[in-house]
Scaffold this motif. Structure first.
Motif, short mmCIF file in Angstrom:
data_model
loop_
_atom_site.label_atom_id
_atom_site.label_comp_id
_atom_site.label_asym_id
_atom_site.label_seq_id
_atom_site.Cartn_x
_atom_site.Cartn_y
_atom_site.Cartn_z
N VAL A 231 -55.93 -34.63 1.76
CA VAL A 231 -57.00 -34.89 1.04
C VAL A 231 -57.44 -36.24 0.34
O VAL A 231 -58.23 -36.50 -0.51
CB VAL A 231 -57.14 -33.97 0.05
CG1 VAL A 231 -57.08 -32.39 0.61
CG2 VAL A 231 -55.84 -33.90 -1.21
N ALA A 232 -56.96 -37.26 0.92
CA ALA A 232 -56.87 -38.46 0.32
C ALA A 232 -56.84 -38.68 -1.19
O ALA A 232 -57.93 -39.10 -1.85
CB ALA A 232 -58.39 -39.28 0.70
N PRO A 233 -55.87 -38.11 -1.81
CA PRO A 233 -55.67 -38.29 -3.09
C PRO A 233 -55.85 -39.64 -4.01
O PRO A 233 -56.36 -39.62 -4.94
CB PRO A 233 -54.29 -37.74 -3.56
CG PRO A 233 -53.50 -37.84 -1.97
CD PRO A 233 -54.54 -37.74 -0.86
N GLU A 234 -55.73 -40.65 -3.37
CA GLU A 234 -55.54 -41.98 -3.94
C GLU A 234 -56.96 -42.30 -4.42
O GLU A 234 -56.83 -43.22 -5.03
CB GLU A 234 -55.14 -42.82 -2.76
CG GLU A 234 -53.71 -42.67 -2.30
CD GLU A 234 -53.58 -41.99 -1.02
OE1 GLU A 234 -52.87 -42.03 -0.30
OE2 GLU A 234 -55.03 -41.30 -0.70
N ILE A 235 -57.93 -41.67 -3.63
CA ILE A 235 -59.48 -42.20 -4.08
C ILE A 235 -60.41 -41.09 -4.78
O ILE A 235 -61.58 -41.04 -4.79
CB ILE A 235 -60.19 -42.64 -2.63
CG1 ILE A 235 -60.34 -41.44 -1.80
CG2 ILE A 235 -59.32 -43.86 -2.29
CD1 ILE A 235 -60.72 -41.99 -0.64
N ASN A 236 -59.56 -40.14 -5.36
CA ASN A 236 -60.12 -39.07 -6.17
C ASN A 236 -59.98 -39.26 -7.90
O ASN A 236 -59.06 -39.94 -8.16
CB ASN A 236 -59.67 -37.65 -5.67
CG ASN A 236 -60.48 -37.21 -4.51
OD1 ASN A 236 -61.29 -36.62 -4.53
ND2 ASN A 236 -59.57 -37.74 -3.41
N ASP A 237 -61.03 -38.76 -8.38
CA ASP A 237 -60.71 -38.81 -9.89
C ASP A 237 -59.58 -38.18 -10.25
O ASP A 237 -58.86 -38.60 -11.32
CB ASP A 237 -62.04 -38.11 -10.40
CG ASP A 237 -63.23 -38.93 -10.37
OD1 ASP A 237 -63.45 -40.22 -11.10
OD2 ASP A 237 -64.26 -38.85 -9.43
N VAL A 238 -59.51 -36.95 -9.69
CA VAL A 238 -58.25 -36.07 -10.02
C VAL A 238 -57.87 -35.48 -8.73
O VAL A 238 -58.54 -35.09 -7.91
CB VAL A 238 -58.61 -34.94 -11.08
CG1 VAL A 238 -59.49 -34.05 -10.57
CG2 VAL A 238 -57.15 -34.40 -11.64
N ALA A 239 -56.45 -35.52 -8.52
CA ALA A 239 -55.84 -34.88 -7.28
C ALA A 239 -54.46 -34.36 -7.80
O ALA A 239 -53.72 -34.56 -8.70
CB ALA A 239 -55.68 -35.85 -6.38
N PHE A 240 -54.40 -33.09 -7.24
CA PHE A 240 -53.02 -32.24 -7.41
C PHE A 240 -52.41 -32.42 -6.13
O PHE A 240 -52.95 -32.03 -4.98
CB PHE A 240 -53.24 -30.82 -7.84
CG PHE A 240 -54.21 -30.65 -9.15
CD1 PHE A 240 -53.02 -30.93 -10.04
CD2 PHE A 240 -55.35 -30.85 -9.13
CE1 PHE A 240 -53.80 -30.70 -11.53
CE2 PHE A 240 -55.87 -30.73 -10.50
CZ PHE A 240 -54.95 -30.59 -11.70
N VAL A 241 -51.03 -32.91 -6.01
CA VAL A 241 -50.29 -33.14 -4.61
C VAL A 241 -49.21 -32.51 -4.55
O VAL A 241 -48.46 -32.66 -5.72
CB VAL A 241 -50.27 -34.74 -4.57
CG1 VAL A 241 -49.49 -34.93 -3.29
CG2 VAL A 241 -51.50 -35.55 -4.83
N GLY A 242 -48.77 -31.89 -3.58
CA GLY A 242 -47.58 -31.03 -3.49
C GLY A 242 -46.31 -31.67 -3.85
O GLY A 242 -46.28 -32.77 -3.07
N THR A 243 -45.68 -30.98 -4.47
CA THR A 243 -44.17 -31.82 -4.90
C THR A 243 -43.11 -30.80 -4.96
O THR A 243 -43.54 -29.50 -5.19
CB THR A 243 -44.37 -32.63 -6.13
OG1 THR A 243 -43.15 -33.66 -6.20
CG2 THR A 243 -44.43 -32.10 -7.52
#
Length: 577
Positions: A231-243
């Motif tokens: 979901v291209a988290p690097e360029i969003n205001d807020v992102a939730f990334v699986g960990t």
């Protein structure tokens, strides 16, 4: 200001950084509007315009629309006036916005990562056929975007969207913009965690809620539990990334402060672990910080990324924990960033023994009638549904292995291949001057022609090279994070101004995320684009080391090779023309 549902705690006293001059931050007492956009939002909550569209404007026609609604609040309903025909790119910055207005609208429909049934896809297609002159584009925010919409037709369009479980609510405006969800959520065999329920809960709390309808500017959200960070988290205001936490198991890291446009910044990982059921709480905390402390004085600094850059991610976390969540977040190393494709094009295994199939419209351009034909295939082959991707692609979910080959053949016949060329798979383009009032150059048609020519010149390209074509500096097509990013502008060809591009080379997301290299005073005319890209790609293929990516090569390549002033022809290559 509205009566805010998610408020900071009065019991804590976290030190808040104060800028040297007032920036319109509500929580610091600057509640009076400092520009016309803020004044308009104070005058009337933009959500209220829906009723006026239904009861007044759709009945009385375009001429009845209040200008403050037309060029402001309509955006909260996913509506922008489209560019009137006959104005070239040189007029974009010279004319007032109202001079570029057509009496037709662009309408943006949000999917928010939902699995679209064949009925929903058919409804989207029929809207395009019946009301949008057969237009429909898949955008890189997982939207369907229409053009040529009449205000008189909006109530019926909304009724059909409601029946399909879809909406255009807050698809634009200073609000929670359409959410990006993993296109393979809940089905991918290698998924870390399924974020669907969290995304659904965020939507339930956010959309149509006056507490979040007046943000300093747009607010972009992404949620993925897939290791490709699709979901291209690097360029969003807020992102939730699986960990994965060593004790607590799967959850999500929190990234904040990403965004491109004229001041690109990458989101900063917070290094935390958030359980699935608390993701929506964390989202509300982040968006509330933005609402309360975001800069409202200048539109050019009104994105969350500027606040995060000024505060630092550590201070941002402190304020989030102490003032909004009233609890500490669990610390956990951020997950490793991936390399490789994120678009899911091709055939892939699901965890249940079935398959998902990623298909590639060329630069996101489809049509209403094409979506209807796609819906026919979904129904005929018993496919669970389709999801849109952040790369202008479509993923078909729940394909039985027994029908795969027939489905692939039929997809090829309608022009939605799961086996596209490398160029078709890896090229994106924004709307461009055809419909957008901010654009300076043509993008969709130019990019499609570029893809066709590169397929002819490099039919067997063995390495992915991404090409992102944007019509203006706003970077809707992510110019700065492509291998070859093209930012539209007027350039000189002799003594004439013509359509052209500033070139960014070697940008990337993922493991080696960074912004493309700009060459001093280097511009390319639109007419010369095919030959320029051909020269640069030829130089890369001739000069690359074993397994070297295009972005890595750009870092070390001599400038004349990047400018296209010199052409190399390596072993096994012939000069292409």
């Amino acid at each position: 200001m509205p009566d805010l549902r998610f408020k900071p705690s009065p019991a804590t006293h976290t030190e808040i950084p104060r800028p040297k001059r007032g920036e319109g931050q509500w929580a610091l007492g600057y509640t009076e509007p400092l520009n016309k956009n803020e004044q308009s939002k104070k005058d009337d909550d933009s959500l209220n315009v829906r009723d006026r569209i239904l009861t007044i404007y759709s009945r009385r026609g375009f001429a009845s629309i209040d200008p403050a609604d037309l060029r402001g609040r309509f955006r909260w309903m996913g509506l922008y006036t489209q560019r009137a025909p006959g104005f070239d790119g040189g007029k974009t910055a010279m004319l007032e916005e109202e001079e570029l207005d057509d009496e037709y609208f662009m309408l943006r429909v949000r999917s928010d990562g939902k699995l679209l049934s064949h009925r929903a896809v058919r409804a989207l297609g029929e809207i395009g056929v019946d009301f949008a002159r057969d237009t429909a584009d898949v955008t890189d925010r997982e939207n369907i975007q229409y053009h040529w919409i009449r205000i008189e037709d909006v109530p019926e369009i909304w009724r059909r969207l409601d029946d399909a479980g879809l909406s255009s609510l807050e698809a634009c405006g200073d609000s929670p913009r359409p959410f990006l969800g993993s296109p393979v959520a809940g089905v991918a065999a290698d998924e870390i965690i399924d974020g669907t329920s969290a995304l659904d809960e965020i939507a339930r709390r956010a959309l149509g809620n006056p507490a979040y309808s007046n943000l300093p500017r747009k607010f972009k959200t992404a949620v993925t539990g897939h290791p490709s960070h699709d979901v291209a988290p690097e360029i969003n205001d807020v992102a939730f990334v699986g960990t994965v936490h060593p004790e607590h198991g799967p959850g999500f890291d929190l990234w904040v402060g990403g965004g491109l446009s004229t001041n690109p910044m990458l989101a900063q990982p917070m290094g935390v672990w958030i359980p699935l059921e608390e993701v929506a709480d964390a989202w509300e905390g982040v968006v509330s910080i933005f609402r309360d402390y975001g800069y409202r004085r200048l539109r050019s600094r009104a994105r969350l990324k500027f606040l995060v850059a000024d505060w630092g991610v550590e201070k941002f976390r402190e304020v989030l924990e102490n003032e909004y969540l009233q609890r500490p977040l669990v610390t956990c190393p951020s997950p490793p960033s991936p390399t490789g494709h994120r678009d899911h094009v091709g055939v892939h295994a699901q965890h249940d023994g079935r398959l998902y199939v990623g298909i590639a419209p060329t630069v996101g351009r489809v049509s209403g009638s094409l979506l209807v034909r796609l819906a026919d295939l979904l129904e005929r082959y018993g496919v669970d549904g389709a999801r849109l991707t952040p790369y202008q692609k479509i993923v078909l979910v729940g394909v039985a292995p027994a029908v795969l080959e027939d489905l692939l053949t039929d997809l090829d016949e309608i022009g939605l291949s799961a086996r596209p060329s490398a160029w078709r798979q890896n090229t994106m383009a924004c709307t461009g001057i055809e419909f957008c009032k901010l654009a300076i150059v043509d993008t969709k048609s130019r990019a499609r022609d570029l893809v066709a020519e590169l397929e002819r010149r490099f039919p067997d390209l063995d390495v992915p090279i991404t090409v992102n074509v944007n019509g203006c500096p706003n970077a809707c097509a992510r110019t700065q994070v492509a291998d070859i990013g093209l930012k539209g502008q007027l350039v000189l060809d002799g003594d004439r101004q013509v359509e052209g591009f500033q070139v960014h080379l070697g940008g990337a997301t993922g493991l080696k995320a960074g912004f493309g290299r700009k060459l001093r005073a280097h511009k390319v005319t639109s007419a010369g684009l095919d030959d320029y890209v051909t020269t640069v790609v030829t130089n890369f293929l001739s000069d690359r080391a074993d397994d070297e990516s295009f972005a890595d090569w750009v870092v070390r390549a001599e400038e004349d090779l990047l400018r296209g002033d010199r052409v190399l022809v390596g072993p096994g290559l012939e000069a292409v023309s």
